[in-house]
Design a protein around this motif. Structure first.
Motif, short mmCIF file in Angstrom:
data_model
loop_
_atom_site.label_atom_id
_atom_site.label_comp_id
_atom_site.label_asym_id
_atom_site.label_seq_id
_atom_site.Cartn_x
_atom_site.Cartn_y
_atom_site.Cartn_z
N ILE A 177 0.70 -0.87 -0.40
CA ILE A 177 0.10 -0.14 0.01
C ILE A 177 1.07 1.33 -0.04
CG2 ILE A 177 -1.30 1.49 1.23
CD1 ILE A 177 -3.18 -1.02 -0.22
N ALA A 178 1.89 1.50 0.42
CA ALA A 178 2.72 2.03 0.98
C ALA A 178 3.95 2.67 -0.36
CB ALA A 178 4.65 2.25 2.03
N GLY A 179 4.45 1.42 -0.90
CA GLY A 179 4.47 1.72 -2.21
C GLY A 179 4.07 2.39 -3.67
N LEU A 180 2.58 2.03 -3.21
CA LEU A 180 1.18 2.05 -4.41
C LEU A 180 1.45 3.75 -4.56
CD1 LEU A 180 -1.10 -1.32 -4.35
CD2 LEU A 180 0.69 -0.28 -5.98
N TRP A 181 1.13 3.76 -3.54
CA TRP A 181 0.61 5.47 -2.71
C TRP A 181 2.28 6.19 -3.32
CZ3 TRP A 181 2.59 8.83 1.16
CH2 TRP A 181 2.15 10.09 1.34
N LEU A 182 3.13 5.83 -3.02
CA LEU A 182 3.97 6.64 -3.68
C LEU A 182 4.45 6.75 -4.78
CD1 LEU A 182 6.67 5.62 -0.94
CD2 LEU A 182 5.79 7.84 -1.04
N LEU A 183 3.89 5.67 -5.69
CA LEU A 183 4.32 5.70 -6.54
C LEU A 183 3.24 6.72 -7.77
CD1 LEU A 183 5.85 4.20 -9.31
CD2 LEU A 183 3.70 2.26 -9.31
N SER A 184 1.93 6.12 -7.08
CA SER A 184 0.83 7.72 -7.54
C SER A 184 1.02 8.69 -7.54
CB SER A 184 -0.47 7.07 -6.65
OG SER A 184 -0.27 7.76 -5.01
N ILE A 185 2.03 9.60 -5.95
CA ILE A 185 3.10 11.12 -6.22
C ILE A 185 3.61 10.96 -7.00
CG2 ILE A 185 3.86 12.18 -4.16
CD1 ILE A 185 2.65 10.33 -2.05
N VAL A 186 4.35 9.73 -7.44
CA VAL A 186 5.47 10.13 -8.12
C VAL A 186 4.51 10.21 -10.13
CG1 VAL A 186 7.47 9.59 -9.52
CG2 VAL A 186 7.51 8.94 -7.13
N GLY A 187 3.64 9.70 -10.05
CA GLY A 187 2.97 9.29 -11.16
C GLY A 187 2.00 10.72 -11.32
N SER A 188 2.41 11.08 -10.56
CA SER A 188 0.95 12.64 -10.89
C SER A 188 2.20 13.20 -11.00
CB SER A 188 0.35 13.07 -9.04
OG SER A 188 1.11 12.80 -8.14
N CYS A 189 3.40 13.52 -10.44
CA CYS A 189 4.04 14.75 -10.64
C CYS A 189 4.83 14.41 -11.97
CB CYS A 189 5.29 14.63 -9.90
SG CYS A 189 4.68 15.07 -8.04
N CYS A 190 5.10 13.39 -12.62
CA CYS A 190 5.75 12.78 -13.60
C CYS A 190 4.85 12.04 -14.89
CB CYS A 190 7.12 12.69 -14.10
SG CYS A 190 7.04 11.53 -12.76
N ASN A 191 5.31 12.47 -16.47
CA ASN A 191 4.05 11.10 -16.85
C ASN A 191 5.37 9.32 -16.58
OD1 ASN A 191 6.37 11.99 -18.13
ND2 ASN A 191 5.51 12.77 -19.81
N PHE A 192 4.35 8.85 -18.13
CA PHE A 192 4.93 7.69 -17.86
C PHE A 192 6.70 7.91 -18.55
CE2 PHE A 192 5.59 3.74 -19.76
CZ PHE A 192 5.20 2.54 -19.11
N LEU A 193 7.17 8.56 -19.32
CA LEU A 193 8.15 8.14 -19.87
C LEU A 193 9.52 9.30 -19.24
CD1 LEU A 193 9.95 8.20 -22.67
CD2 LEU A 193 9.28 10.30 -23.51
N THR A 194 9.05 10.00 -18.30
CA THR A 194 9.50 10.88 -17.45
C THR A 194 9.96 9.36 -16.21
OG1 THR A 194 9.09 13.04 -18.02
CG2 THR A 194 10.24 12.77 -16.07
N LEU A 195 9.13 9.44 -15.78
CA LEU A 195 9.24 7.96 -14.50
C LEU A 195 10.03 6.84 -15.43
CD1 LEU A 195 8.65 6.95 -11.87
CD2 LEU A 195 5.82 5.92 -12.98
N PHE A 196 10.08 6.62 -16.62
CA PHE A 196 10.66 5.32 -17.24
C PHE A 196 12.22 5.70 -16.96
CE2 PHE A 196 12.86 3.00 -20.27
CZ PHE A 196 12.44 1.49 -20.48
N TYR A 197 12.48 7.46 -17.90
CA TYR A 197 13.68 7.61 -17.62
C TYR A 197 14.20 7.56 -16.52
CZ TYR A 197 17.57 10.73 -18.65
OH TYR A 197 18.99 11.24 -18.50
N ILE A 198 12.97 8.38 -14.96
CA ILE A 198 13.76 8.12 -13.98
C ILE A 198 14.01 6.58 -13.23
CG2 ILE A 198 13.64 8.54 -11.83
CD1 ILE A 198 12.14 10.89 -12.48
N VAL A 199 13.30 5.67 -13.45
CA VAL A 199 13.89 4.74 -13.06
C VAL A 199 15.45 3.76 -13.88
CG1 VAL A 199 13.27 1.75 -13.26
CG2 VAL A 199 11.61 4.35 -13.13
N PHE A 200 14.93 4.97 -15.49
CA PHE A 200 16.08 3.74 -15.98
C PHE A 200 18.09 4.10 -15.35
CE2 PHE A 200 18.60 2.87 -19.78
CZ PHE A 200 18.94 1.78 -20.02
N VAL A 201 17.73 5.60 -14.87
CA VAL A 201 18.65 5.97 -14.84
C VAL A 201 19.20 5.58 -13.02
CG1 VAL A 201 19.75 8.46 -13.57
CG2 VAL A 201 18.79 7.96 -15.18
N LEU A 202 18.21 5.57 -12.50
CA LEU A 202 18.80 4.16 -11.10
C LEU A 202 18.97 3.11 -11.00
CD1 LEU A 202 15.50 5.71 -8.35
CD2 LEU A 202 17.40 7.20 -8.97
#
Length: 253
Positions: A177-202
């Motif tokens: 639940i905590a992971g999905l909640w954090l993911l929803s917050i990150v998803g509201s701040c950026c789109n899918f491409l930016t999120l994918f790029y952030i994960v790729f850089v990490l």
């Protein structure tokens, strides 16, 4: 008399040599016994070393131990830098310059087909052999293996979600639940491409940094885990233990 004196000196020397060899043998056996006694302690110390997420294998083996692991852990800096640079260029092209993927694919196909078409027709005028265009096809075995792997991962994800929803493990439920909640917050701040790029850089930075500072990170994670268990025990004693459990029928009776 001289012979008796010589024999006596020889026997004295032999007795001294026997004592020295016996003493060395005893010292060697004691040192070997000490080393044998030290070996279990060293192994027990190694067994007690805390590893994050309960990891027992090296970081390279966790990532599969193949070429993807070499890329993520920068075993070959040229390849890893090229992959990260290509991902960065794609993100800049699609996100900052707002260039669409379908438009890029169509433009690349138009350019490649036009070049090959003109080259094939130009060879008749300059008396050269036409370009050899390879036949590209997806192997059936590769497609089946990819489909099976994807099906296995999806079914495993469904099984994990079903196990969590059944209420068997409260800790795992709260973590998801905590992971999905954090993911929803990150998803509201950026789109899918930016999120994918952030994960790729990490993936290209966090594993190699963890491998470099493994001891310090594991020590900090151990302290954090102990503190989390203490807080969870307090929360369990004050809140979770007071929640009534059991079948509803027994309560009604």
């Amino acid at each position: 008399m001289a012979e008796e004196h010589a024999e006596g000196s020889k026997s004295a020397v032999e007795s001294m040599m026997d004592k020295i060899t016996e003493k060395l043998h005893m010292d060697g056996s004691s040192s070997s016994s000490d080393s044998d006694n030290e070996k279990p302690s060293e192994s027990s110390i190694k067994q007690k070393v805390f590893r994050i997420f309960g990891r027992e294998k090296p970081v390279h083996s966790v990532f599969g131990g193949g070429k993807p692991a070499d890329v993520f852990l920068w075993r070959n800096k040229k390849i890893s830098g090229g992959v990260l640079g290509g991902a960065t260029a794609a993100w800049v092209l699609f996100e900052l310059l707002e260039y669409h993927l379908l438009t890029l694919v169509c433009h690349c196909l138009i350019l490649s087909i036009a070049v090959l078409f003109l080259w094939s027709n130009a060879t008749t005028f300059i008396n050269k052999s036409p370009p050899r265009i390879p036949e590209v096809s997806i192997p059936e075995d590769l497609a089946v293996n990819v489909a099976r792997s994807l099906r296995f991962e999806i079914n495993r994800a469904f099984a994990v979600l079903r196990d969590i929803a059944s209420g068997r493990d409260l800790r795992k439920f709260l973590a998801v639940i905590a992971g999905l909640w954090l993911l929803s917050i990150v998803g509201s701040c950026c789109n899918f491409l930016t999120l994918f790029y952030i994960v790729f850089v990490l993936l290209h930075t966090v594993p190699v940094l963890y491998e470099k500072y493994e001891t310090q990170v594991d020590s900090f994670a151990e302290k954090a885990t102990i503190e989390f268990k203490k807080q969870y025990a307090v929360f369990d004693a004050k809140v979770l233990s007071k929640i009534p459990k059991g079948p509803l029928k027994n309560k009604l009776h």
